[in-house]
Motif scaffolding. Structure first.
Motif, mmCIF file in Angstrom:
data_model
loop_
_atom_site.group_PDB
_atom_site.id
_atom_site.type_symbol
_atom_site.label_atom_id
_atom_site.label_comp_id
_atom_site.label_asym_id
_atom_site.label_seq_id
_atom_site.Cartn_x
_atom_site.Cartn_y
_atom_site.Cartn_z
ATOM 1 N N UNK A 89 10.571 14.924 18.223
ATOM 2 C CA UNK A 89 10.129 13.818 19.066
ATOM 3 C C UNK A 89 9.031 12.992 18.403
ATOM 4 N N UNK A 90 8.287 13.587 17.499
ATOM 5 C CA UNK A 90 7.215 12.881 16.818
ATOM 6 C C UNK A 90 7.276 13.188 15.325
ATOM 7 N N UNK A 91 6.944 12.208 14.524
ATOM 8 C CA UNK A 91 7.063 12.357 13.077
ATOM 9 C C UNK A 91 6.278 11.237 12.402
ATOM 10 N N UNK A 92 6.230 11.267 11.101
ATOM 11 C CA UNK A 92 5.593 10.203 10.323
ATOM 12 C C UNK A 92 6.654 9.228 9.843
ATOM 13 N N UNK A 93 6.305 7.963 9.918
ATOM 14 C CA UNK A 93 7.120 6.928 9.289
ATOM 15 C C UNK A 93 6.204 6.026 8.497
ATOM 16 N N UNK A 94 6.762 5.459 7.450
ATOM 17 C CA UNK A 94 5.935 4.638 6.563
ATOM 18 C C UNK A 94 6.764 3.526 5.960
ATOM 19 N N UNK A 95 6.044 2.529 5.492
ATOM 20 C CA UNK A 95 6.634 1.432 4.737
ATOM 21 C C UNK A 95 6.123 1.509 3.304
ATOM 22 N N UNK A 96 7.049 1.349 2.372
ATOM 23 C CA UNK A 96 6.730 1.303 0.954
ATOM 24 C C UNK A 96 7.284 0.004 0.384
ATOM 25 N N UNK A 97 6.816 -0.348 -0.799
ATOM 26 C CA UNK A 97 7.382 -1.503 -1.492
ATOM 27 C C UNK A 97 7.454 -1.212 -2.978
ATOM 28 N N UNK A 98 8.380 -1.897 -3.607
ATOM 29 C CA UNK A 98 8.603 -1.664 -5.034
ATOM 30 C C UNK A 98 9.075 -2.939 -5.699
ATOM 31 N N UNK A 99 8.501 -3.205 -6.876
ATOM 32 C CA UNK A 99 8.949 -4.304 -7.718
ATOM 33 C C UNK A 99 9.535 -3.715 -8.997
ATOM 34 N N UNK A 100 10.383 -4.464 -9.682
ATOM 35 C CA UNK A 100 11.028 -3.937 -10.887
ATOM 36 C C UNK A 100 10.021 -3.433 -11.913
ATOM 37 N N UNK A 101 10.260 -2.222 -12.406
ATOM 38 C CA UNK A 101 9.411 -1.662 -13.433
ATOM 39 C C UNK A 101 8.149 -0.996 -12.939
ATOM 40 N N UNK A 102 7.935 -1.014 -11.636
ATOM 41 C CA UNK A 102 6.742 -0.396 -11.067
ATOM 42 C C UNK A 102 7.121 0.731 -10.117
ATOM 43 N N UNK A 103 6.185 1.641 -9.922
ATOM 44 C CA UNK A 103 6.412 2.735 -8.992
ATOM 45 C C UNK A 103 6.382 2.238 -7.557
ATOM 46 N N UNK A 104 7.097 2.946 -6.717
ATOM 47 C CA UNK A 104 7.083 2.612 -5.301
ATOM 48 C C UNK A 104 5.698 2.927 -4.729
ATOM 49 N N UNK A 105 5.132 1.995 -3.970
ATOM 50 C CA UNK A 105 3.789 2.199 -3.431
ATOM 51 C C UNK A 105 3.790 2.137 -1.920
ATOM 52 N N UNK A 106 2.972 2.981 -1.326
ATOM 53 C CA UNK A 106 2.873 3.006 0.122
ATOM 54 C C UNK A 106 2.065 1.839 0.644
ATOM 55 N N UNK A 107 2.528 1.253 1.717
ATOM 56 C CA UNK A 107 1.864 0.107 2.331
ATOM 57 C C UNK A 107 1.165 0.520 3.620
ATOM 58 N N UNK A 108 1.880 1.253 4.458
ATOM 59 C CA UNK A 108 1.317 1.676 5.736
ATOM 60 C C UNK A 108 2.117 2.853 6.259
ATOM 61 N N UNK A 109 1.483 3.683 7.045
ATOM 62 C CA UNK A 109 2.155 4.835 7.654
ATOM 63 C C UNK A 109 1.676 4.996 9.088
ATOM 64 N N UNK A 110 2.519 5.602 9.915
ATOM 65 C CA UNK A 110 2.177 5.775 11.328
ATOM 66 C C UNK A 110 2.717 7.102 11.826
ATOM 67 N N UNK A 111 1.925 7.762 12.679
ATOM 68 C CA UNK A 111 2.381 8.953 13.354
ATOM 69 C C UNK A 111 2.930 8.513 14.710
ATOM 70 N N UNK A 112 4.210 8.769 14.941
ATOM 71 C CA UNK A 112 4.841 8.260 16.155
ATOM 72 C C UNK A 112 4.345 8.971 17.408
#
Length: 126
Positions: free
Chosen positions: A30-53
């Motif tokens: 019923x509850x979990x973590x969700x997050x948004x990440x972003x990635x550009x070519x040649x770079x590692x995926x980076x976290x933008x924001x996260x939320x505990x539902x």
């Protein structure tokens, strides 16, 4: 099987806004973590924001704090990322992710996430 479906990406001019959506299905907790990440070519995926539902507690990367807002609709099992004052450096493929909640603040590090969406492109022109 957990499925995450993102939507809402697009192209905007600098200073504009977009709202991304991520609809989750197939996860039984019923509850979990969700997050948004972003990635550009040649770079590692980076976290933008996260939320505990469970309580809506959110964390942000310094690069977006004050401009982006992560929120949730638990009835729809959907998490949103409202992005304001967009800048060209925000251009990236944006992904949402889901993981169990382990009793502490949801992280924005890219490891340990159980499921990922397919991504939605955000392009900001100057």
């Amino acid at each position: 099987q957990v499925q995450l479906v993102e939507s809402g990406g697009g192209s905007v001019e600098a200073g504009g806004s977009l709202r991304l959506s991520c609809a989750a299905s197939g996860y039984t907790a019923s509850s979990y973590c969700m997050a948004w990440f972003r990635q550009t070519p040649g770079k590692a995926r980076e976290g933008v924001a996260a939320i505990y539902t469970g309580d809506g507690n959110a964390v942000y990367d310094d690069s977006v704090r004050g401009r982006f807002t992560i929120s949730q609709n638990n009835v729809k099992n959907t998490v949103y990322l409202q992005m304001n004052s967009l800048q060209p450096e925000d251009t990236a493929m944006y992904y949402c992710a889901l993981r169990p909640w382990y009793g502490y603040r949801c992280p924005t590090g890219r490891y340990g996430w159980n499921a990922w969406g397919q991504g939605t492109q955000v392009t900001v022109s100057s």
